[in-house]
Write a protein that holds these residues in place. Structure first.
Motif, short mmCIF file in Angstrom:
data_model
loop_
_atom_site.label_atom_id
_atom_site.label_comp_id
_atom_site.label_asym_id
_atom_site.label_seq_id
_atom_site.Cartn_x
_atom_site.Cartn_y
_atom_site.Cartn_z
N ASP A 94 -33.43 6.03 -22.35
CA ASP A 94 -34.89 6.11 -22.50
C ASP A 94 -35.32 7.54 -22.80
O ASP A 94 -36.20 7.78 -23.66
N LEU A 95 -34.71 8.49 -22.12
CA LEU A 95 -35.04 9.89 -22.37
C LEU A 95 -34.62 10.31 -23.78
O LEU A 95 -35.31 11.09 -24.45
N THR A 96 -33.49 9.79 -24.23
CA THR A 96 -33.03 10.11 -25.58
C THR A 96 -33.99 9.55 -26.64
O THR A 96 -34.27 10.20 -27.66
N VAL A 97 -34.49 8.34 -26.38
CA VAL A 97 -35.48 7.76 -27.29
C VAL A 97 -36.72 8.64 -27.35
O VAL A 97 -37.29 8.89 -28.43
N GLN A 98 -37.15 9.13 -26.19
CA GLN A 98 -38.30 10.03 -26.18
C GLN A 98 -38.01 11.31 -26.95
O GLN A 98 -38.83 11.80 -27.74
N GLY A 99 -36.81 11.84 -26.72
CA GLY A 99 -36.45 13.08 -27.40
C GLY A 99 -36.29 12.92 -28.90
O GLY A 99 -36.38 13.90 -29.65
N ALA A 100 -36.04 11.69 -29.35
CA ALA A 100 -35.87 11.45 -30.78
C ALA A 100 -37.20 11.50 -31.53
O ALA A 100 -37.22 11.60 -32.76
N ASN A 101 -38.31 11.42 -30.80
CA ASN A 101 -39.63 11.51 -31.44
C ASN A 101 -39.98 12.97 -31.70
O ASN A 101 -40.85 13.56 -31.06
N SER A 109 -41.11 20.24 -24.30
CA SER A 109 -40.87 18.88 -23.80
C SER A 109 -39.42 18.46 -24.01
O SER A 109 -38.81 17.81 -23.15
N ARG A 110 -38.85 18.86 -25.15
CA ARG A 110 -37.45 18.54 -25.42
C ARG A 110 -36.53 19.23 -24.42
O ARG A 110 -35.54 18.64 -23.95
N ASP A 111 -36.88 20.47 -24.08
CA ASP A 111 -36.08 21.18 -23.08
C ASP A 111 -36.17 20.49 -21.72
O ASP A 111 -35.18 20.42 -20.98
N ALA A 112 -37.35 20.00 -21.39
CA ALA A 112 -37.52 19.30 -20.12
C ALA A 112 -36.69 18.01 -20.09
O ALA A 112 -36.07 17.67 -19.07
N ILE A 113 -36.68 17.31 -21.22
CA ILE A 113 -35.86 16.10 -21.31
C ILE A 113 -34.38 16.44 -21.19
O ILE A 113 -33.61 15.74 -20.52
N ALA A 114 -33.98 17.55 -21.82
CA ALA A 114 -32.58 17.99 -21.73
C ALA A 114 -32.19 18.28 -20.28
O ALA A 114 -31.09 17.92 -19.83
N THR A 115 -33.10 18.90 -19.52
CA THR A 115 -32.83 19.19 -18.11
C THR A 115 -32.69 17.90 -17.31
O THR A 115 -31.83 17.78 -16.43
N LEU A 200 -20.88 13.24 -23.66
CA LEU A 200 -21.93 12.70 -24.53
C LEU A 200 -23.31 13.19 -24.09
O LEU A 200 -24.12 13.64 -24.91
N LEU A 201 -23.58 13.12 -22.80
CA LEU A 201 -24.88 13.58 -22.30
C LEU A 201 -25.03 15.09 -22.48
O LEU A 201 -26.14 15.58 -22.75
N ASP A 202 -23.93 15.83 -22.34
CA ASP A 202 -23.99 17.27 -22.61
C ASP A 202 -24.38 17.53 -24.07
O ASP A 202 -25.19 18.41 -24.37
N SER A 203 -23.79 16.75 -24.96
CA SER A 203 -24.09 16.92 -26.39
C SER A 203 -25.55 16.58 -26.69
O SER A 203 -26.22 17.28 -27.47
N ILE A 204 -26.06 15.53 -26.07
CA ILE A 204 -27.47 15.14 -26.29
C ILE A 204 -28.40 16.24 -25.78
O ILE A 204 -29.38 16.62 -26.46
N ALA A 205 -28.09 16.78 -24.58
CA ALA A 205 -28.92 17.85 -24.02
C ALA A 205 -28.87 19.09 -24.92
O ALA A 205 -29.90 19.74 -25.17
#
Length: 302
Positions: A94-101, A109-115, A200-205
């Protein structure tokens, strides 16, 4: 030729018969107080052999029951851990979907999602290192203590490694010819090294922090989630198998106890009747003895 019967002969014969009656009463009382027909092997050699064979089967079945109990505990732990991991991965998706926008979200906001994704990664790593009675449930027969280790590199990137041994699984024997796996392959559930869910989550962040589009990563998340759901299904099947074995061993134990009872345990009503009968016979013998041995030395001196 007429054998001479003396008072001493009668006395010895009578005392021998009385002692035989007492021995029978003592044996019956011992059986009733102990509740067992067989108090020593000589009482019933055939029954003793059958009882020994049944007790051997009983001990083996009790061990199978303990194995099933332990296996169920392992699988319950795994099921809870994988279910929690799926929930965490759903949150990461869900966070990745948000970050994709990217058009509707700034870098802050992207940094917050990464955290937040970093937090989910740490929670997943902790779940992947779940243990049961000091044994990692995702590391097979390994005694490393943790199923996954993490190494922080000089450039602040992380390397993840599965500590288990491929093909070495924890088995629980449920019958003489049936074993069921009690652990889970951590590398299949969470992946290993660069292909792990943690990497994978490290790469997304990292992509979120660098402004890279993370939409394509959703497919990778779905792949890892599918692997987790497949493991839940497999664990459920094994759990059901162990529950059936658990139920079967309990029934077998009851049957074995019934068979042992039929061989060893006394019939209380029957043994009481036997004791009473023997007691009547003993009292009658005492009465007869008193009549036969009435003459004394004075009788012969008259």
């Amino acid at each position: 030729m007429i054998n001479r019967v003396t008072h001493q002969t009668i006395q010895r014969s009578t005392l021998g018969n009385l002692q035989l009656n007492l021995n029978k009463m003592s044996d019956l009382q011992g059986r009733m107080s102990g509740g067992k027909i067989i108090t020593k092997p000589s009482d019933d050699p055939g029954g003793t052999a059958q009882a020994m064979a049944l007790r051997a089967s009983q001990r083996a079945t009790e061990q199978y029951a303990r194995n099933a109990d332990d296996g169920i505990a392992w699988l319950s732990t795994i099921d809870s851990a994988v279910a929690a991991s799926v929930s965490s991965l759903h949150a990461a998706r869900d966070l990745t979907v948000q970050g994709a926008n990217s058009g509707a979200m700034g870098q802050t906001s992207r940094d917050a999602i990464a955290t937040a994704i970093d937090g989910i990664r740490d929670a997943l790593l902790s779940t992947a290192n779940t243990s049961h009675l000091g044994r990692s449930v995702f590391a097979g027969t390994s005694n490393a203590g943790k199923a996954f280790t993490v190494t922080v590199n000089p450039d602040d990137t992380r390397t993840y490694a599965w500590t288990g041994t491929p093909g070495a699984s924890v088995e629980r024997r449920l019958t003489s010819d049936t074993t069921v796996r009690a652990d889970a392959d951590g590398s299949a559930v969470f992946g290993d090294g660069a292909g792990s869910v943690f990497a994978l989550l490290d790469s997304i962040a990292a992509d979120l922090r660098s402004g890279v589009q993370v939409g394509p990563r959703l497919t990778e998340i779905d792949t890892r989630m599918t692997a987790m759901l497949a493991e839940i299904a497999d664990v459920g099947a094994r759990y059901g198998q162990m529950e059936l074995a658990q139920s079967s061993t309990q029934k077998t134990l009851l049957d074995l106890k019934g068979q042992l009872s039929a061989i060893e345990d006394v019939d209380l009503a029957e043994i009481i009747v036997e004791i009473q009968t023997q007691e009547v016979a003993y009292q009658a013998a005492l009465g007869a003895t008193a009549r036969v041995l009435q003459p004394s030395l004075l009788d012969f001196l008259r």
